[in-house]
Scaffold this active site. Structure first.
Site, PDB file in Angstrom:
ATOM      1  N   LEU A  15     -61.259 -60.330 -11.874  1.00  0.00           N
ATOM      2  CA  LEU A  15     -60.876 -61.869 -11.464  1.00  0.00           C
ATOM      3  C   LEU A  15     -62.237 -62.378 -11.079  1.00  0.00           C
ATOM      4  CD1 LEU A  15     -58.876 -64.425 -10.604  1.00  0.00           C
ATOM      5  CD2 LEU A  15     -59.408 -63.666  -8.208  1.00  0.00           C
ATOM      6  N   ASP A 179     -53.667 -70.849  -4.334  1.00  0.00           N
ATOM      7  CA  ASP A 179     -52.337 -70.914  -5.328  1.00  0.00           C
ATOM      8  C   ASP A 179     -52.966 -71.379  -6.601  1.00  0.00           C
ATOM      9  OD1 ASP A 179     -50.216 -71.486  -6.563  1.00  0.00           O
ATOM     10  OD2 ASP A 179     -48.869 -71.141  -4.966  1.00  0.00           O
ATOM     11  N   HIS A 180     -53.232 -70.642  -7.552  1.00  0.00           N
ATOM     12  CA  HIS A 180     -54.001 -71.335  -8.723  1.00  0.00           C
ATOM     13  C   HIS A 180     -53.079 -72.470  -9.294  1.00  0.00           C
ATOM     14  CE1 HIS A 180     -51.660 -68.418 -11.492  1.00  0.00           C
ATOM     15  NE2 HIS A 180     -51.998 -69.148 -12.527  1.00  0.00           N
ATOM     16  N   HIS A 242     -45.908 -70.383  -6.327  1.00  0.00           N
ATOM     17  CA  HIS A 242     -46.189 -71.444  -7.361  1.00  0.00           C
ATOM     18  C   HIS A 242     -44.911 -72.365  -7.516  1.00  0.00           C
ATOM     19  CE1 HIS A 242     -49.318 -68.974  -8.125  1.00  0.00           C
ATOM     20  NE2 HIS A 242     -48.825 -67.780  -9.069  1.00  0.00           N
TER      21      HIS A 242
END
Ligand SMILES: NC(=O)C1=CN([C@@H]2O[C@H](COP(=O)(O)OP(=O)(O)OC[C@H]3O[C@@H](n4cnc5c(N)ncnc54)[C@H](OP(=O)(O)O)[C@@H]3O)[C@@H](O)[C@H]2O)C=CC1
Ligand SMILES: O=C1O[C@H](COP(=O)(O)O)[C@@H](O)[C@H](O)[C@H]1O
Length: 495
Positions: A15, A179-180, A242
């Site tokens: 990451l 939370d992308h 998500h």
């Protein structure tokens, strides 16, 4: 922005390489980092600063969306970086880290503002947070912040316990849970679309909306992550976080102000109003699926149970569809259908809002109006209306479209890291949201674990199991915009 130290646990990981260094570099070249800052990357191996900087440079060359034309910009960026060896469980390593942080603070004239980014397996979160506290790293005269990556627990109990332990070292307002999906530009745009357009504001309720559909379909399967995914499944991996974040962003009321506390309060109210599913209602309202062999992106692909690392009798969900009801005056009676799955026909994250038909039925053959918000990989907003074709006088659907040009938009991690560095937690998951989301999901997790509801197989390359279509048909609806699934007859069964 304040001068600060960015301490990256997992600084040698995937990451960090693909997202975090490129994000920091892009912020640097755009002049969004302070004039002086310190980045300290951590990994377990021994490495010189020069070797580490070379890795960082390579990762930026490979993954950055932009590169400065000037080589000296990269060289200057690298001067702010150092490496330190650290094992999460080794207290001595934290003392060495503290010394390095303090030395650099002195050298670069940086106040004790420290951001700790935990880009490591969640199994290390509590140990690292405790060691940050006990070593003195967390005792600062400036601010301290913690960034963590999901998953935040694997059920309600473990999430609560993780939170309890983290809160011994960091206060809630110091914790930034990534939370992308909240870094995706179109998700961040939902608030503006809903609240800055009186036209939509006026229609955003159960008087005009028939149902809302939120889909996140993926063409990829479990890939190399079977070890994690087979223990998690789609409910934990995508739905609890998500998908429920998108639900909150879609269904929240207009806040009185756009401050983070007001938005957070409105988001929380959505989850508080979600009707809990009783044990005997789960089967009717939740569809659990698992992909079988089929046709992926132009090739035959094995079923989930034949993927490397997956047990041959795995009951893990790779697909979830659910019908949710929000019991508040605006949304009562409007079903929200949410689905997500792997190895599906199309990579697409979208929201479709279906409006109610004309009450007086003047035009009986009209199609419902739809508002379609494409989030990923394309970003667009379109309104599907009925219109008369001037050539033949017949009514037909037309699209009023806005597609964002392929602008050089920042990556989600760039936006999120920038927010965290400025102390803006609007697009991070607050503990209240995480806990309420787990509370809603918990009975479903239990139903899955006790195998109380069917596991529907679906062919890879399809739109998911038929049961998910039937759930909408029962209500007189259908999933909009699904591409036709790959024909069954084209499947070549392997072996
Ligand atoms: N990769 C991705 O795209 C995404 C990852 N995430 C999350 O981000 C986190 C990191 O993922 P990713 O980078 O892929 O993982 P990797 O396996 O690539 O990297 C793990 C990192 O953790 C370090 N590490 C391992 N054990 C220890 C230990 N005992 N003490 C200290 N450091 C240790 C490793 O250091 P070393 O190798 O030097 O020993 C390495 O830097 C995970 O929580 C993951 O779920 C979330 C979204 C996307
Ligand atoms: O968090 C996760 O998200 C990805 C999907 O993200 P997207 O940005 O490509 O939509 C998913 O593949 C992964 O399993 C999950 O952990």
């Amino acid at each position: 922005m304040d001068k600060m130290t960015f301490v990256l646990f997992g600084g040698t990981g995937d990451l960090a390489k693909r997202k975090i260094y490129p994000a920091l570099y892009n912020l640097f070249i755009e002049g969004k980092l302070p004039e002086s800052f310190s980045i300290i990357g951590l990994g377990r191996g021994q490495m010189t600063d020069e070797d580490f900087k070379e890795r960082v440079k390579n990762s930026i060359h490979t993954f950055s969306r932009r590169m400065s034309k000037n080589d000296s910009t990269m060289e200057r960026f690298l001067t702010f970086i150092r490496y330190s060896k650290l094992d999460a469980a080794n207290k001595e390593d934290f003392h060495s880290l503290l010394k390095l942080v303090q030395d650099r603070e002195k050298e670069l004239n940086i106040p004790e503002n420290r951001l700790f980014y935990l880009s490591v397996s969640p199994t290390f979160f509590e140990t690292i947070a405790m060691n940050v506290k006990n070593s003195g790293l967390g005792t600062t005269k400036g601010w301290k912040r913690l960034i963590i990556e999901k998953p935040f627990g694997r059920d309600l109990e473990s999430a609560r316990s993780l939170n309890q332990n983290l809160s011994n070292a960091f206060a809630e307002e110091e914790i930034y849970r990534i939370d992308h999906y909240l870094g995706k530009p179109m998700v961040r745009n939902l608030e503006t679309l809903e609240f800055a357009n009186p036209v939509l504001q006026a229609l955003w309720n159960n008087k005009f909306i028939a149902n809302v559909q939120i889909t996140a379909s993926e063409t990829v399967g479990v890939e190399q992550r079977a070890g994690y995914y087979d223990q998690a499944g789609a409910l934990r991996d995508m739905f609890q976080n998500h998908m429920l974040q998108i639900l909150m962003m879609t269904a929240m009321h207009a806040p009185k102000q756009t401050g983070e506390n007001e938005i957070r309060a409105e988001k929380r109210k959505v989850l508080e109003s979600l009707r809990p599913l009783e044990k005997n209602e789960i089967e009717k309202n939740v569809i659990r699926g698992q992909y079988d062999s089929g046709i992926g992106e132009n090739e035959n692909v094995p079923g989930y149970r034949d993927e490397p690392g997956v047990s041959e009798d795995s009951l893990t969900d790779t697909f979830i569809a659910a019908r949710l009801q929000i019991d508040n005056p605006d949304w009562t009676g409007v079903p929200f259908y949410i689905r997500t799955g792997k190895k599906m026909k199309e990579k697409s994250t979208r929201i479709v809002v279906e409006f109610k038909a004309n009450e007086n039925e003047i035009y009986s053959d009209e199609d419902p109006n739809l508002l379609v918000i494409e989030i990923n990989p394309n970003e667009s907003v379109s309104l599907i209306l009925n219109s008369k074709n001037p050539a033949n006088g017949k009514m037909e659907s037309i699209n009023v479209d806005y597609a964002s040009e392929k602008l050089d938009v920042p990556d989600g991690y760039e936006l999120l890291i920038y927010d965290a560095l400025r102390g803006d937690s609007r697009f991070f998951s607050h503990w209240d949201e995480v806990e309420l989301a787990w509370e809603w999901v918990q009975p479903i997790l239990e139903a899955f674990e006790e195998n109380r509801i069917p596991l529907h197989k679906y062919a890879a390359g399809s739109n998911g199991p038929d049961a998910a279509n039937l759930m909408l048909e029962e209500d007189g609806f259908k999933w909009w915009l699904d591409k036709p699934a790959t024909e069954e007859k084209e499947l070549v069964v392997q072996g």
